[in-house]
Design a protein around this motif. Structure first.
Motif, short mmCIF file in Angstrom:
data_model
loop_
_atom_site.label_atom_id
_atom_site.label_comp_id
_atom_site.label_asym_id
_atom_site.label_seq_id
_atom_site.Cartn_x
_atom_site.Cartn_y
_atom_site.Cartn_z
N LEU A 123 68.33 40.79 16.83
CA LEU A 123 68.43 40.31 15.39
C LEU A 123 69.11 39.97 14.52
O LEU A 123 70.08 39.85 14.12
CB LEU A 123 67.26 38.62 14.80
CG LEU A 123 67.66 37.99 14.03
CD1 LEU A 123 68.30 36.56 14.27
CD2 LEU A 123 66.44 37.16 13.17
N SER A 124 69.05 41.84 13.90
CA SER A 124 69.57 42.00 12.87
C SER A 124 70.69 42.58 13.18
O SER A 124 71.87 42.62 12.33
CB SER A 124 68.19 43.45 12.73
OG SER A 124 67.39 42.68 12.16
N ARG A 125 70.44 43.34 14.65
CA ARG A 125 72.14 43.25 15.03
C ARG A 125 73.21 42.61 15.35
O ARG A 125 74.31 42.66 15.13
CB ARG A 125 71.64 44.37 16.17
CG ARG A 125 70.96 45.59 16.04
CD ARG A 125 71.24 46.37 17.70
NE ARG A 125 72.95 47.06 17.74
CZ ARG A 125 72.95 48.17 17.64
NH1 ARG A 125 72.50 48.87 16.57
NH2 ARG A 125 74.34 48.21 17.98
N LEU A 126 72.56 41.11 15.78
CA LEU A 126 73.38 40.03 15.51
C LEU A 126 74.36 39.25 14.77
O LEU A 126 75.06 39.07 14.47
CB LEU A 126 72.50 39.07 16.25
CG LEU A 126 72.57 38.67 17.91
CD1 LEU A 126 71.65 37.56 17.80
CD2 LEU A 126 74.03 39.18 18.97
N ILE A 127 73.30 39.78 13.31
CA ILE A 127 73.99 39.86 12.11
C ILE A 127 74.85 40.59 12.02
O ILE A 127 75.77 40.19 11.52
CB ILE A 127 72.67 39.17 10.69
CG1 ILE A 127 71.34 37.90 11.30
CG2 ILE A 127 72.97 39.22 9.95
CD1 ILE A 127 70.37 38.08 10.04
#
Lengths: 378, 243, 309
Positions: free
Chosen positions: B85-89
């Motif tokens: 999720l963090s990497r997507l953001i």
């Protein structure tokens, strides 16, 4: 009418719907007309009076929704052996109407079903028995095909001629008959290379090449230069005496109508106000006359002094008020708000009850409380 | 069966229903979804820029490699245990500004699909010039510049420009993710949706679909959002062409 | 007029080659570093390599040398393999051509029926569903779709659709190409635009006056609407979407290990193999230009106004 009519329209209604205003645009609101064989009927009216939509409704060329919702179009053309056919037969199977106070307030229509049904009926008629020409001849011809090929196509589709060379000869013949200069040269040209007048001649040739029983001319002179207009009108008059094709001529130009029409129907507010012999309807001062027709004739600019009402203080007479809004059709007579013959005695009636199209003289009908005549409905 | 009903009351008094109210449910849903996507992207861009993330995008949670969504990692982890999720953001950083820039330039100069958009606009102007309402405006005394700007560019081209902007953004995302997938864009360990899909590829064939699929779905959902927004707005603003 | 088009083409190719060359030289790394692997890439070392290979020291010098070779029909030799570039391109070119044209066909097979259907029925649940489906398809990342498809074929059908290593397609090699063609055709990102354009143009033409005349005349509408409503928009779409398909081909050849120019140029980019990159860029630009010329020819042939030039 002594002979049975070639085309008879009965109580035709063509509506469109405005989603923005949630209201119907009643473009053709109860139109009844009849044309005898060999006759030229001129339908006149202002823009928005519904005359063009009426013509398009006959051939099923109306674009929007819901389109034609009620009425009959009896056509006796073609082989003539069997009687007249209703081109809008079985319409009621695809449409259901809801009325309130005698006024249509809701429509349910099975458009795909109706389309499929009516296309079959009209396929035999379009171009073959009923031909139509339009205004703006340049944009009404296919810009990617030569003029000659478009006429040949009409010949091949509708006259049983199959060979290209024979179709070409026929097409050239028609180009000559419409007085096109250098027909052989024009045959291979594209509409882009022809003037508006020449394109209109080509369209007329294309329409007549299939030898139809009825010709519908929708504003054939509109959009052309003034001098060209009179030439096209002269051409149509010549063709009329040469071939005698029954014609439905739609125009807002009264001079055109007076030159070509045998009978005249005057439309206002999506319905027919007056319908009778041309010499009676169009001659100013001849009674009985519909107030709208009178006002229309009086507002024509004229260089002649043949008893026409002259302009007062240098201004042309105008019809006061605004054209009726077909989304908001008034109760009663559609013209009453602008009528200058209305009297106090009759005002209440004009405002509350729409007059029927009644016979006021032989072959002459009118929709006006001032001339009640013998009502036969319509 | 199509039904048409005239509402009661004086027609003349009625004002036109706003375009939004007259729009179909599908169009509203499309525009709604599109706006949602645009909002999420914008918010995520800011979060990424500022660093407000659920987890450190480079932190490797060795205990949970290629984990499915679960405790501690809302969208699971990739092959190095990093929070997806963090990497997507953070991955949005890769295309957001370049995309905006590309769109702005293309709108101003008509560059993207350049000959296409320039000629479309030129064609429109040519075609509209012949329309009589332009003549009417001329007769009324409006100077040509104003006619072009107001009537042609805005009323007629606004839908076109909106479509170009949304398509442009969609294209920018496509280009950036493709480049970084091929290894020519953002490089590891920095996250980009493209290189995230690439990184998860090997594990895909071993049954670990999620690390590749999560960013792929992000790409899909986002580009779809921009396209639907453009399409929906276009249909909404189109001058009444009867359906 | 033909001479003008020829000159324009030459100018275009020149421009593209210059831009690519400049980008290559501005990017980190160069072919010579590859050769110097393991050794200290000092200035002197590089200069000696240049001298040994007879290569000019300035970038524009190298560009002019390359141009000179092109003029003599020589595309240079690959720095990595030492094989003439022209030969390599000739070997791999047909594979990419097959892939590109095939996937264009697939895109059209998807877009045309949907466009034709929507032009005749603007509303309705099916029309709306199709519109959404088309947008979905255009948003799918082609690389991921490739993985999904490959996985399905391995797992489900037990068929291994990949060519191992750099093996050339054997007699039935074209079968191996079907899968990448379908994947690229579906997911190159242009389906929605092609559909929208075709539908829009056909819808617009159907409202033209001359189509109304054709209907009134009882003539088949499709015959009259074909040129402006179908042929011209199709030509426009094919010509303008080819660059997208070419770009997608690079990705798809990677995923499916397809021995075409896309895979070759990617490998060359890794190796900083400038001559190969330049050669392929030239070929790609020429191909796009060819498509553009064909479009102009068709337009002129159909449109009487331009034909009278």
């Amino acid at each position: 009418m002594t002979r049975p009519p070639l085309l008879e329209i009965q109580d035709l209604r063509t509506y469109f719907y405005s989603r923005a205003k949630e209201a119907f645009i009643r473009s053709v609101d109860g139109v009844s007309l009849a044309i005898a064989p060999g006759e030229t009927l001129g339908v006149v009216g202002e823009s928005g009076s519904g005359k063009s939509v009426t013509a398009l409704s006959i051939l099923g060329l109306v674009g929007g929704n819901p389109g034609v919702i009620t009425g009959a179009v009896h056509f006796a053309g073609g082989n003539g052996a069997s009687g007249p056919r209703n081109l809008l037969a079985d319409l009621e199977r695809y449409v259901s109407l809801t009325k309130h106070d005698g006024r249509i307030v809701a429509v349910a229509k099975d458009e795909p079903g109706w389309r499929a049904h009516v296309e079959r009926a009209l396929a035999r008629v379009r171009g073959k028995q009923i031909a139509m020409i339009f205004q703006n001849p340049k944009s009404s011809l296919n810009p990617f095909v030569t003029v000659g090929q478009q006429i040949s196509e009409a010949v091949r589709l509708h006259t049983g001629v199959t060979h290209a060379s024979e179709a070409k000869e026929r097409a050239l013949g028609w180009l000559e008959r419409v007085r096109m200069d250098s027909p052989r040269l024009r045959f291979d040209q594209y509409p882009d290379g022809l003037s508006g007048g020449m394109c209109q001649r080509a369209m007329i040739a294309m329409a007549l090449a299939s030898e139809p029983s009825l010709l519908i001319a929708d504003e054939p002179t509109t959009g052309l230069d003034a001098t060209i207009q009179s030439r096209i009108v002269a051409l149509l008059a010549e063709l009329k005496s040469e071939f005698g094709v029954t014609t439905l001529l739609i125009t807002h130009d009264i001079r055109v109508v007076s030159r070509l029409a045998d009978t005249v129907a005057v439309m206002y507010g999506a319905t027919v106000m007056e319908h009778g012999p041309a010499r009676d309807v169009l001659a100013p001062g001849v009674e009985p006359k519909h107030p709208y027709t009178s006002a229309l004739l009086a507002s024509l600019p004229s260089t002649q002094t043949n008893g026409r009402r002259h302009a007062v203080d240098g201004r042309l007479p105008v019809i006061r008020g605004e054209v009726v809004d077909t989304m908001n059709v008034p109760r009663g007579c559609r013209f009453h708000a602008r009528c200058d013959r209305i009297t106090d005695a009759i005002r209440a009636r004009c405002m509350g009850e729409e007059p029927a199209l009644a016979t006021v003289a032989a072959g002459h009908r009118m929709r006006c409380h001032l001339h009640p005549g013998e009502a036969r409905g319509g | 069966m199509r039904r048409y009903r005239e509402s009661t009351g004086e027609v003349a008094e009625r004002s036109e229903r706003s375009r939004w109210r007259a729009a179909t449910l599908t169009d509203r849903a499309a525009i709604g979804y599109g706006l949602l996507v645009v909002g999420l992207v914008a918010v995520s861009y800011v979060l990424g820029a500022v660093g407000w993330l659920p987890d450190d995008p480079s932190r490797m949670d060795m205990a949970r490699l290629n984990a499915p969504p679960g405790a501690g990692h809302l969208l699971g982890t990739d092959f190095l245990g990093r929070d997806i999720l963090s990497r997507l953001i953070v991955g949005i950083q890769a295309y957001f500004l370049p995309g905006l820039l590309a769109v702005a330039i293309s709108l101003a100069l008509g560059i993207t699909g350049a000959p296409a958009i320039a000629s479309i606009i030129a064609g429109k102007i040519q075609f509209l010039r012949q329309k009589s309402f332009i003549e009417a405006a001329h007769v009324l005394g409006l100077p040509t510049r104003v006619i072009v700007a107001k009537h042609i560019l805005w009323y007629n081209c606004a839908p076109l420009l909106i479509i170009q902007a949304t398509l442009g953004m969609g294209e920018a995302i496509l280009v950036e993710t493709s480049l970084s997938y091929l290894g020519f864009g953002v490089q590891e360990p920095t996250a980009s949706w493209g290189n995230m899909v690439q990184a998860g590829a090997n594990y895909f064939f071993h049954g670990k679909f999620w690390p590749s699929t999560a960013p792929a779905l992000a790409i899909l959902g986002t580009i779809l959002g921009f396209h639907l927004l453009g399409d929906g707005l276009n249909r909404l603003l189109e001058p009444k062409s009867a359906s | 007029m033909a001479a003008r088009e020829l000159a324009l083409t030459a100018l275009l190719l020149l421009g593209v080659s210059l831009v690519v060359f400049v980008i290559l030289n501005l990017s980190p790394g160069d072919p010579f570093s590859v050769l110097l692997e393991g050794q200290a890439p000092g200035h002197a070392a590089r200069a000696s390599v240049h001298e040994a290979l007879g290569v000019p020291t300035t970038w524009y010098g190298r560009y002019l040398a390359w141009l000179g070779n092109i003029a003599r029909g020589n595309l240079g030799t690959s720095i990595r393999t030492g094989v003439p570039v022209a030969g390599e391109i000739a070997r791999a070119g047909p594979n990419t051509l097959y892939l590109t044209l095939g996937s264009l066909l697939v895109t059209l097979l998807l877009a045309v029926p949907v466009a034709l259907y929507s032009a005749s029925r603007a509303a309705g649940a099916l029309a709306r569903g199709l519109r959404l489906a088309v947008y979905l398809v255009s948003a799918v990342p082609v690389f991921w779709l490739g993985y999904v498809v490959i996985y399905l074929f391995i797992h489900r059908f037990g068929v291994f659709p990949l060519l191992s290593g750099s093996a050339e397609p054997a007699r039935h090699g074209w079968l191996y190409g079907l899968l990448p063609i379908v994947v690229l055709g579906v997911a190159n990102g242009t389906v929605s635009e092609v559909t929208r354009h075709l539908r829009g143009e056909l819808g617009r033409v159907l409202t033209e006056d001359y189509i109304r005349t054709a209907r009134a005349k009882g003539a088949p509408v499709w015959r009259h609407a074909f040129k402006e409503g179908f042929l011209l928009p199709m030509t426009e779409m094919i010509a303008s979407k080819i660059p997208f398909v070419i770009g997608g081909a690079i990705i798809v050849e990677q995923v499916f290990n397809w021995p075409g120019l896309g895979r070759m140029v990617w490998q060359a980019a890794q190796d900083r193999d400038f001559p190969v990159i330049m050669g392929i860029a030239l070929v790609a630009a020429a191909f796009v230009r060819l498509a553009s010329l064909l479009r102009a020819v068709i337009y002129a042939g159909v449109n009487p106004r331009t034909a009278t030039d």
